[in-house]
Design a protein around this motif. Sequence first.
Motif, mmCIF file in Angstrom:
data_model
loop_
_atom_site.group_PDB
_atom_site.id
_atom_site.type_symbol
_atom_site.label_atom_id
_atom_site.label_comp_id
_atom_site.label_asym_id
_atom_site.label_seq_id
_atom_site.Cartn_x
_atom_site.Cartn_y
_atom_site.Cartn_z
ATOM 1 N N ARG A 1 0.829 -1.203 0.000
ATOM 2 C CA ARG A 1 0.000 0.000 0.000
ATOM 3 C C ARG A 1 0.866 1.257 0.000
ATOM 4 N N GLY A 2 1.924 1.265 0.807
ATOM 5 C CA GLY A 2 2.785 2.436 0.877
ATOM 6 C C GLY A 2 3.454 2.740 -0.455
ATOM 7 N N VAL A 3 3.896 1.695 -1.144
ATOM 8 C CA VAL A 3 4.550 1.895 -2.442
ATOM 9 C C VAL A 3 3.554 2.442 -3.450
ATOM 10 N N ILE A 4 2.360 1.852 -3.525
ATOM 11 C CA ILE A 4 1.366 2.294 -4.498
ATOM 12 C C ILE A 4 0.894 3.713 -4.184
ATOM 13 N N ALA A 5 0.714 4.022 -2.905
ATOM 14 C CA ALA A 5 0.274 5.366 -2.529
ATOM 15 C C ALA A 5 1.294 6.416 -2.960
ATOM 16 N N ARG A 6 2.565 6.115 -2.804
ATOM 17 C CA ARG A 6 3.588 7.087 -3.217
ATOM 18 C C ARG A 6 3.664 7.185 -4.739
ATOM 19 N N LEU A 7 3.481 6.055 -5.426
ATOM 20 C CA LEU A 7 3.459 6.097 -6.888
ATOM 21 C C LEU A 7 2.331 6.993 -7.400
ATOM 22 N N ALA B 1 6.738 14.245 -5.449
ATOM 23 C CA ALA B 1 6.482 13.440 -4.254
ATOM 24 C C ALA B 1 6.534 11.940 -4.558
ATOM 25 N N ARG B 2 6.630 11.572 -5.826
ATOM 26 C CA ARG B 2 6.683 10.156 -6.193
ATOM 27 C C ARG B 2 8.119 9.660 -6.189
ATOM 28 N N TYR B 3 8.262 8.360 -6.368
ATOM 29 C CA TYR B 3 9.593 7.807 -6.621
ATOM 30 C C TYR B 3 10.095 8.419 -7.930
ATOM 31 N N GLN B 4 11.385 8.629 -7.997
ATOM 32 C CA GLN B 4 11.942 9.274 -9.177
ATOM 33 C C GLN B 4 12.565 8.292 -10.168
ATOM 34 N N SER B 5 12.606 7.027 -9.811
ATOM 35 C CA SER B 5 13.155 6.029 -10.734
ATOM 36 C C SER B 5 12.535 4.679 -10.446
#
Length: 452
Positions: free
Chosen positions: A256-262, A269-273
């Motif tokens: 959930r944490g990964v998808i929420a940040r994506l 605010a997202r992952y950059q790579s």
Amino acid sequence: MLDDGSATQPHPQRGGRRLSPGDVIADRYRIVRALGRGSFGHTYLAVDTAASDREVAVKQLRTDGDSGWKAFELFEREAAALRSLRHHGIPEIFDHLRETAGDALSAYLVMEYIDGVSLEQRIDGGASLDPAALLRVALGLLDILEYLHTRVPPVLHRDIKPANVLLRPDGAPALVDFGAVRTVFRAAEEGGSTVVGTFGYMPIEQTMGQASPASDLYAVGATLLHLITRRPPSEFASRDGVVEVPVELPGGAVVRGVIARLLAPAASARYQSAREVREALLVPVHGGATAPSGTVALARVQPTMSTLAPTPRALAGELRTRFDQVTLSPIRLLFADHHPSQPLSAAQRSLMVLLGLMSLGLAPLVFWIFYNARRTRARPFFLHGVAVSGRILQVQKTEWIQVTYEFIHAGATRRGVDTIIPAVAGRWQPGDVIELLVLPERNYDSIIITST
């Protein structure tokens, strides 16, 4: 008339011919059946009669007047993009053709046929993926994006969604439909970026013509959310368009944490790579922060590895046993599908003897050469190597099985490739943890020593 697309063409005024089973394109591609239909054309299964009836996918664009010219430009962009890309998760392009008859025009892309189903079909069919299969899809997509985004200049897909992700028979994902692709950096005369994408899977900046690698990652998050919940991301959007990920998302807090940040509204605010996303999914593998209690992690637990003696160490005891397991004897190499932990039967041993007699000793000699070469290569690793844990990125079948993996040493992430017998590697999947021996002084050369 057929050409290769190099000549300048006038705007098409009407669409070209409709294809039916048995029709032949360019005197070599015979249509078998329709595979799918889009807004501007169709995709067919065909056989290439000039290449031993190899199965191919033929994508046809049928334009109608000026309204279809933009579609033609996107189609040409897809052809150009695929020509320059070489990745196991991207269909290979074999041919690019145009067919004209008067003022009618059809364009064709002949590409690798992927015998699989799309994630959209899986979702519509009510099928769910277990955590291991979900991990494979996520890691596969991230591997494809890492390849695309690290091109010079970076390449953006811009239309990642369940319909554009096909699952091969072995479960590995392939990304298709590159009509919306573009490079991040473009010439000044190109002007602004055309808005291309699918509602619910593209972030706000993409709707404004400002796509970036983070935009593709947003689409991966939306695709995974749809896959896990079997509900389109638009159903989770608030009035201001922000996708609110359910608190009790199957897969636990890590997922959930990964998808929420994506799916963060702001690109910053997202992952950059793609690499950042992969590392976040696999925190338990590399010994990062402990996941919250009750979390169902996608990655398997890290195995324990015996402490190795200081180098140079003696090849004895447990180390010698592992060495013999990794460097199989000639008779074990003959039966590569037979697991090393299981004893060979009398019939298998007799077959080895018979094969030696029939080949005048040549077959045993060939296997002995492979065996000796493997032991010669492995010995320095067992005497001087550093033990580390790695994570499988790809399992590709060749004559045996080629395993691509990555590991962390001295704070840096590195990659390696090793060839393993089917009885062992055939049970592995991307994301599985393996044990390695690494020689830092040899440019971080490595071998796999997991044998179970």
